[in-house]
Scaffold this motif. Structure first.
Motif, mmCIF file in Angstrom:
data_model
loop_
_atom_site.group_PDB
_atom_site.id
_atom_site.type_symbol
_atom_site.label_atom_id
_atom_site.label_comp_id
_atom_site.label_asym_id
_atom_site.label_seq_id
_atom_site.Cartn_x
_atom_site.Cartn_y
_atom_site.Cartn_z
ATOM 1 N N ARG A 120 0.060 -5.617 5.628
ATOM 2 C CA ARG A 120 -0.124 -4.281 5.103
ATOM 3 C C ARG A 120 0.599 -4.302 3.856
ATOM 4 O O ARG A 120 -0.244 -3.454 2.701
ATOM 5 C CB ARG A 120 0.600 -3.228 6.001
ATOM 6 N N GLU B 284 -2.104 -3.387 0.628
ATOM 7 C CA GLU B 284 -1.817 -2.304 -0.248
ATOM 8 C C GLU B 284 -1.748 -2.755 -1.729
ATOM 9 O O GLU B 284 -2.337 -2.184 -2.470
ATOM 10 C CB GLU B 284 -0.339 -1.574 0.173
ATOM 11 N N ALA C 119 -8.278 1.112 3.198
ATOM 12 C CA ALA C 119 -7.778 1.599 4.642
ATOM 13 C C ALA C 119 -8.959 1.703 5.506
ATOM 14 O O ALA C 119 -9.303 1.279 6.644
ATOM 15 C CB ALA C 119 -6.756 2.435 4.910
ATOM 16 N N ARG D 22 -4.579 1.053 9.418
ATOM 17 C CA ARG D 22 -3.511 1.953 8.752
ATOM 18 C C ARG D 22 -2.761 1.330 7.984
ATOM 19 O O ARG D 22 -2.391 -0.021 8.092
ATOM 20 C CB ARG D 22 -2.801 2.615 10.050
ATOM 21 N N LEU D 23 -2.524 1.757 6.910
ATOM 22 C CA LEU D 23 -1.621 1.213 5.646
ATOM 23 C C LEU D 23 -0.447 1.883 5.539
ATOM 24 O O LEU D 23 -0.163 2.994 6.019
ATOM 25 C CB LEU D 23 -2.147 0.597 4.316
ATOM 26 N N GLY E 260 -4.418 6.410 7.031
ATOM 27 C CA GLY E 260 -5.593 6.119 8.020
ATOM 28 C C GLY E 260 -5.428 6.909 9.102
ATOM 29 O O GLY E 260 -4.462 7.486 9.583
#
Length: 320
Positions: free
Chosen positions: A141, A145, A254, A260-261, A278
């Motif tokens: 993640r 990002e 995302a 999901r981030l 997300g």
């Protein structure tokens, strides 16, 4: 510089950066900018100019110094031969674009994933958060990002500045980004002095950050991912990040990847956020496959950005 030479310079600089990554040498322009920025800062602080007026003067000195350095060398080379000046522009453009370096850092984390301590060390080169407690999902993640945020300020803004404004535009936006990274902090020393650097950086990336959303959506469509979710997530979740710009491309990633981030982030041993970016039903337990998709999405988005930039350059040829 005529149009053909300008287009050739853009394409050659992009390919060199993509193939070889950021060149490492002692007199790299970003390093020289940092040295010049610190020297100007010390001088102004020594004069008692440590507020907003001093910050504006610092901004002018750093930007003017960067542009003067490029122009002075170029004029000397033009006197010898025009193609030497073109080669100087090419080398500088290659040194200031960051796609290759971004992909190298991402691949380094990907290669290290089977060895979690090594992966944590690799991702620590990309992010400012604590990485010693991250699991594989947190490492992936954090890497996605960083890749998605840096797509705007490391690739889109400098590339399009080069396309539209030539080397002066590229040098300007890199000088502004360097100023933000050095003095754009909200602490006692820089809250007022760094105002000009931070605000100009926000302004430079404002439009590219928002244009990143359709770009990422188109790239995700070519990859048969989730272009509609990319747009929806960007419109809904971009404000989850404090920066006015970086949330757009991150939220679009995302959605495009349907993941999901963010999630739990610790900095200095303190939990700073637990919010996810997300939909709740999107996976947050990410693995190497998600990172491979993200790296491919970066590459395709950047190639689309290059095509768009070349089109812009073709309709607005430069005379620099």
């Amino acid at each position: 510089m005529d149009l053909n030479a300008h287009l050739a310079l853009i394409l050659a600089a992009f390919v060199l950066d993509l193939v070889f990554g950021d060149p490492v040498y002692r007199l790299h322009p970003i390093r020289l900018l940092g040295i010049w920025s610190l020297a100007c800062e010390r001088w102004l602080f020594g004069l008692g100019l440590n507020g907003r007026i001093g910050g504006v003067l610092h901004w002018l000195l750093v930007v003017a110094g960067a542009l003067a350095g490029w122009w002075g060398v170029r004029e000397g080379l033009v006197w010898l031969h025009p193609w030497l000046a073109w080669c100087w522009d090419l080398f500088l453009a290659y040194s200031l674009l960051s796609l290759g370096d971004l992909l190298v850092h991402g691949r380094r984390v990907l290669d290290a994933l089977p060895d979690l301590p090594r992966a944590r060390q690799a991702v620590s080169m990309l992010v400012g958060r604590d990485t010693d407690r991250l699991g594989q999902d947190g490492v992936v993640r954090a890497t996605i990002e960083s890749l998605s945020e840096n797509l705007t300020d490391g690739v889109l803004t400098p590339l399009w500045a080069l396309c539209l404004l030539g080397l002066p535009g590229l040098v300007l936006v890199k000088a502004v980004s360097n100023l933000d990274s050095m003095v754009g902090f909200k602490n006692e020393r820089y809250a007022r002095f760094g105002w000009a650097g931070a605000r100009s950086d926000d302004l430079a990336h404002w439009l590219p950050a928002r244009l990143s959303v359709p770009l990422i959506a188109l790239a995700s469509a070519l990859m048969r991912l989730h272009p509609v979710l990319a747009v929806r997530a960007a419109l809904r979740d971009h404000a989850l990040l404090p920066s006015p710009n970086s949330g757009w491309s991150e939220a679009a990633f995302a959605g495009a990847l349907r993941v999901r981030l963010i999630g739990p982030i610790h900095a200095g041993g303190r939990l700073v956020t637990q919010v996810y970016m997300g939909d709740p039903d999107w996976p947050a337990d990410l693995d190497a496959g998600h990172l491979r998709q993200a790296l491919r999405l970066i590459r395709i988005s950047s190639l689309l950005a290059l095509a768009f930039g070349l089109a812009l350059a073709a309709v607005r040829p430069m005379s620099v």
